[in-house]
Design a protein around this motif. Sequence first.
Motif, PDB file in Angstrom:
ATOM      1  N   THR A   2       0.850  -1.284   0.078  1.00 32.11           N
ATOM      2  CA  THR A   2       0.051  -0.009   0.161  1.00 32.11           C
ATOM      3  C   THR A   2       1.020   1.141   0.217  1.00 32.11           C
ATOM      4  OG1 THR A   2      -1.663  -1.262   1.205  1.00 32.11           O
ATOM      5  CG2 THR A   2      -1.866   1.134   0.962  1.00 32.11           C
ATOM      6  N   LEU A   3       0.866   2.099  -0.956  1.00 28.42           N
ATOM      7  CA  LEU A   3       1.321   3.303  -1.019  1.00 28.42           C
ATOM      8  C   LEU A   3       0.558   4.381  -0.783  1.00 28.42           C
ATOM      9  CD1 LEU A   3       3.015   2.819  -4.387  1.00 28.42           C
ATOM     10  CD2 LEU A   3       4.093   2.978  -2.331  1.00 28.42           C
ATOM     11  N   PRO A   5      -0.549   8.260  -1.368  1.00 32.42           N
ATOM     12  CA  PRO A   5      -0.925   9.044  -2.743  1.00 32.42           C
ATOM     13  C   PRO A   5       0.274   9.813  -3.122  1.00 32.42           C
ATOM     14  CG  PRO A   5      -2.897   9.107  -1.510  1.00 32.42           C
ATOM     15  CD  PRO A   5      -1.804   8.669  -0.441  1.00 32.42           C
ATOM     16  N   ALA A   8       3.078   7.324  -4.452  1.00 30.94           N
ATOM     17  CA  ALA A   8       2.796   6.900  -5.702  1.00 30.94           C
ATOM     18  C   ALA A   8       2.847   7.831  -6.849  1.00 30.94           C
ATOM     19  CB  ALA A   8       1.022   6.553  -5.625  1.00 30.94           C
ATOM     20  N   ILE A  11       6.526   8.211  -7.360  1.00 32.39           N
ATOM     21  CA  ILE A  11       6.780   7.001  -8.394  1.00 32.39           C
ATOM     22  C   ILE A  11       6.596   7.380  -9.854  1.00 32.39           C
ATOM     23  CG2 ILE A  11       6.885   4.906  -8.730  1.00 32.39           C
ATOM     24  CD1 ILE A  11       6.382   4.388  -5.544  1.00 32.39           C
ATOM     25  N   LEU A  12       5.322   7.843  -9.892  1.00 28.27           N
ATOM     26  CA  LEU A  12       5.022   7.992 -11.532  1.00 28.27           C
ATOM     27  C   LEU A  12       5.848   9.365 -12.079  1.00 28.27           C
ATOM     28  CD1 LEU A  12       1.163   7.462 -11.445  1.00 28.27           C
ATOM     29  CD2 LEU A  12       2.874   5.981 -12.378  1.00 28.27           C
ATOM     30  N   LEU A  49       5.829  -2.434  -8.495  1.00 28.35           N
ATOM     31  CA  LEU A  49       4.527  -1.618  -8.135  1.00 28.35           C
ATOM     32  C   LEU A  49       3.307  -2.295  -8.213  1.00 28.35           C
ATOM     33  CD1 LEU A  49       5.558   1.198 -10.889  1.00 28.35           C
ATOM     34  CD2 LEU A  49       5.766   1.398  -8.075  1.00 28.35           C
ATOM     35  N   ASP A  52      -2.401  -0.565  -9.003  1.00 28.32           N
ATOM     36  CA  ASP A  52      -3.424   0.296  -8.810  1.00 28.32           C
ATOM     37  C   ASP A  52      -2.862   1.700  -8.439  1.00 28.32           C
ATOM     38  OD1 ASP A  52      -2.727  -0.137  -6.263  1.00 28.32           O
ATOM     39  OD2 ASP A  52      -4.665  -0.115  -5.016  1.00 28.32           O
ATOM     40  N   ILE A  53      -1.495   1.750  -9.116  1.00 29.82           N
ATOM     41  CA  ILE A  53      -1.012   3.008  -8.747  1.00 29.82           C
ATOM     42  C   ILE A  53      -1.438   4.088  -9.251  1.00 29.82           C
ATOM     43  CG2 ILE A  53       0.907   2.848 -10.541  1.00 29.82           C
ATOM     44  CD1 ILE A  53       3.045   3.886  -8.398  1.00 29.82           C
ATOM     45  N   TYR A  54      -1.809   4.092 -10.553  1.00 32.95           N
ATOM     46  CA  TYR A  54      -2.810   4.941 -10.853  1.00 32.95           C
ATOM     47  C   TYR A  54      -3.861   5.660 -10.285  1.00 32.95           C
ATOM     48  CZ  TYR A  54       0.195   4.649 -15.173  1.00 32.95           C
ATOM     49  OH  TYR A  54       1.224   4.496 -15.944  1.00 32.95           O
ATOM     50  N   VAL A  56      -4.355   5.277  -6.962  1.00 35.08           N
ATOM     51  CA  VAL A  56      -3.799   5.507  -5.417  1.00 35.08           C
ATOM     52  C   VAL A  56      -3.185   7.002  -5.599  1.00 35.08           C
ATOM     53  CG1 VAL A  56      -2.082   5.036  -3.772  1.00 35.08           C
ATOM     54  CG2 VAL A  56      -3.322   3.306  -4.750  1.00 35.08           C
ATOM     55  N   SER A  57      -2.535   7.271  -6.865  1.00 38.47           N
ATOM     56  CA  SER A  57      -1.537   8.651  -6.888  1.00 38.47           C
ATOM     57  C   SER A  57      -2.469   9.728  -7.234  1.00 38.47           C
ATOM     58  CB  SER A  57      -0.734   8.315  -8.168  1.00 38.47           C
ATOM     59  OG  SER A  57      -1.413   8.235  -9.152  1.00 38.47           O
TER      60      SER A  57
END
Length: 108
Positions: A2-3, A5, A8, A11-12, A49, A52-54, A56-57
Amino acid sequence: MTLAPIAAFTILAVVFAFSQIVAQKTKAILSAAFVIALTMIILFNTGILPKDIYDVSTILPIGGVLITILITGMGGSLDFAELKRQWKTVVIAAIGVSIATALLVVIG
């Protein structure tokens, strides 16, 4: 994993910056979009990664707003003299957009 926001998003942003550097160093032989896609595929498939990183970010809602700004900015930077020289491209693009819109209306 879990990141937060902000983590995340960071990272992007690092992946996007990395892709721009690669594109610049290779003189766009490897485009930034290609490097982003390749990097994200590798990071997703190796489990580094989360998928669902997009979400979460929170970059997706921001992207919706930025697209409008980018399109407006690109339209303002067009050189009308060059557009007149490329009239065939403009006509083909306009026909393509018209056909795509018509198909979306009919099918949708």
